[in-house]
Design an enzyme around this catalytic site. Structure first.
Site, PDB file in Angstrom:
ATOM      1  N   TRP A 137       0.868  -1.192  -0.052  1.00  0.00           N
ATOM      2  CA  TRP A 137       0.043   0.058   0.121  1.00  0.00           C
ATOM      3  C   TRP A 137       0.840   1.249  -0.103  1.00  0.00           C
ATOM      4  O   TRP A 137       0.565   2.445  -0.578  1.00  0.00           O
ATOM      5  CB  TRP A 137      -0.874   0.107   1.039  1.00  0.00           C
ATOM      6  N   ASP A 196      -0.682   6.639   6.795  1.00  0.00           N
ATOM      7  CA  ASP A 196      -2.159   5.862   6.351  1.00  0.00           C
ATOM      8  C   ASP A 196      -2.157   4.850   7.321  1.00  0.00           C
ATOM      9  O   ASP A 196      -1.464   3.969   7.873  1.00  0.00           O
ATOM     10  CB  ASP A 196      -1.795   5.120   5.114  1.00  0.00           C
ATOM     11  N   LYS A 233     -12.042  -1.413   8.017  1.00  0.00           N
ATOM     12  CA  LYS A 233     -11.151  -2.325   8.940  1.00  0.00           C
ATOM     13  C   LYS A 233     -11.453  -2.675  10.334  1.00  0.00           C
ATOM     14  O   LYS A 233     -12.086  -3.290  10.629  1.00  0.00           O
ATOM     15  CB  LYS A 233      -9.516  -1.926   8.626  1.00  0.00           C
TER      16      LYS A 233
END
Length: 366
Positions: A100, A170, A194
């Protein structure tokens, strides 16, 4: 019900789902669903403000930070971060420790100069020591991903920047799973799907002085200044998702707050890592010990490269036992157990017991 070990969209707390179901058609006796409410009406505004207030309380967010609800997911923020912050100096530092952060760095090259703080890794299995990092003292910001969902790499420390370069993080897959000193960051963002709600909402926490520097090409819905001025109501926000977030935040507060989530995360992850480490090589986690994620635990069966037959057998057997979404990400294969806040210790123990039994029954075949 099944135990959903998915990496996201992930399992939500059962009591939250029951409450949402109860209020779905008629929210608190008002005769309509949250999905039908005007985003500029009094009813929805109370939900919106409640969610912001609870986030501020749980994370002790200082007054000089704005809390924004945005759309576009973490991937959208890869671009939004650049368009709002990169123009300050034209260059940014990126610590690439997984899939990511690698994608975020690639997106950033569209908007300015990207300095890769650490050498490109063939496989993402560790976080190199800060001693070998190459930081740009004139960077607009230093970017990193606190927990790599695909690769199972999590930071056990907060990176240090040079010359007070703002830290951008992030936190999508470990948000609200441990304490964070927000005042040490310039910007934190997290996709809700999440640990804190359904897909469709991205939470952004941004320091006031970093607002108002957007590039001219920045779409209004991605401009932090526009969102902040309008309290995330410039356009129709994902109202229902924000409502569910508000409910999940209540659940977190009820179950010990962030300290409670952190304690459970440590217990759950250690349950699984203990089985892996005591399996005499039957299970293998590719991530070095001090970088192992508490949220996303990847492992292979049979060898460090994995045995496809055994792994498929493991996955099928797990599904029979009501444990789903354990297949590893398509880019790395293997098995991955995601132990987000809503996964209970008892549910994790069921997985651990299944892993022990599977090892006993298949050790000779490895």
């Amino acid at each position: 019900m099944v135990i959903n070990f998915a990496a996201g969209p992930a399992q939500l707390p059962k009591e939250v789902l029951v409450e949402v179901q109860k209020q779905l058609v008629d929210y608190k006796g008002h005769g309509l669903s949250v999905m039908e409410m005007s985003h500029r009406g009094v009813l929805y505004n109370a939900i919106h403000e409640s969610a912001i207030k609870k986030l501020r309380e749980l994370l002790c967010i200082p007054d000089n930070y704005k809390v924004l609800f945005m759309q576009g997911g973490g991937t959208g923020l890869f671009a939004a971060v650049c368009m709002n912050l990169l123009g300050r100096t034209g260059a940014a530092d990126y610590i690439v420790t997984g899939s990511w952060s690698e994608k975020a760095a690639k997106e950033a090259t569209k908007y300015g100069i990207v300095n890769l703080v650490i050498p490109k890794a063939e496989k993402f299995q560790q976080i190199p020591s800060e001693d070998v990092w190459k930081l740009d003292p004139n960077a607009s910001y230093l970017y990193y991903c606190d927990n790599e969902t695909v690769d199972g790499v999590e930071f056990g420390f907060m990176p240090k920047s040079l010359n007070d370069v703002p830290l951008v993080c992030d936190m999508s897959s470990n948000f609200l799973s441990r304490k964070v000193d927000v005042s040490k960051y310039g910007l934190i963002f997290a996709g809700a799907q999440k640990n804190v709600g359904p897909a469709g909402v991205t939470i952004v926490i941004v320091r006031d002085d970093l607002i108002g520097h957007a590039m001219k090409i920045t779409p209004s819905v991605f401009d932090f200044a526009v969102l902040a001025k309008n309290n995330s109501l410039y356009n129709t926000p994902p109202c229902f998702g924000i409502y569910v977030i508000d409910c999940v935040l209540d659940w977190i507060k009820k179950h010990g707050g962030i300290d409670g989530m952190a304690k459970n995360a440590d217990i759950k992850s250690q349950l699984i890592y203990k089985v892996i480490d005591e399996s005499n090589g039957f299970y293998n986690c590719p991530v070095v010990t001090d970088a192992r994620s508490r949220m996303n635990l990847p492992f292979r069966i049979g060898s460090i490269k994995g045995d496809d037959d055994l792994e498929n057998k493991f996955l099928k057997g797990a599904e029979v036992e009501g444990m789903i979404q354990l297949k590893g990400h398509r880019s790395v294969g293997g098995i991955r157990a995601s132990l987000y806040n809503a996964i209970t210790i008892a549910e994790t123990e069921r997985l651990a017991d299944y892993m022990i039994e599977f090892c006993k029954n298949n050790q000779a075949k490895a």
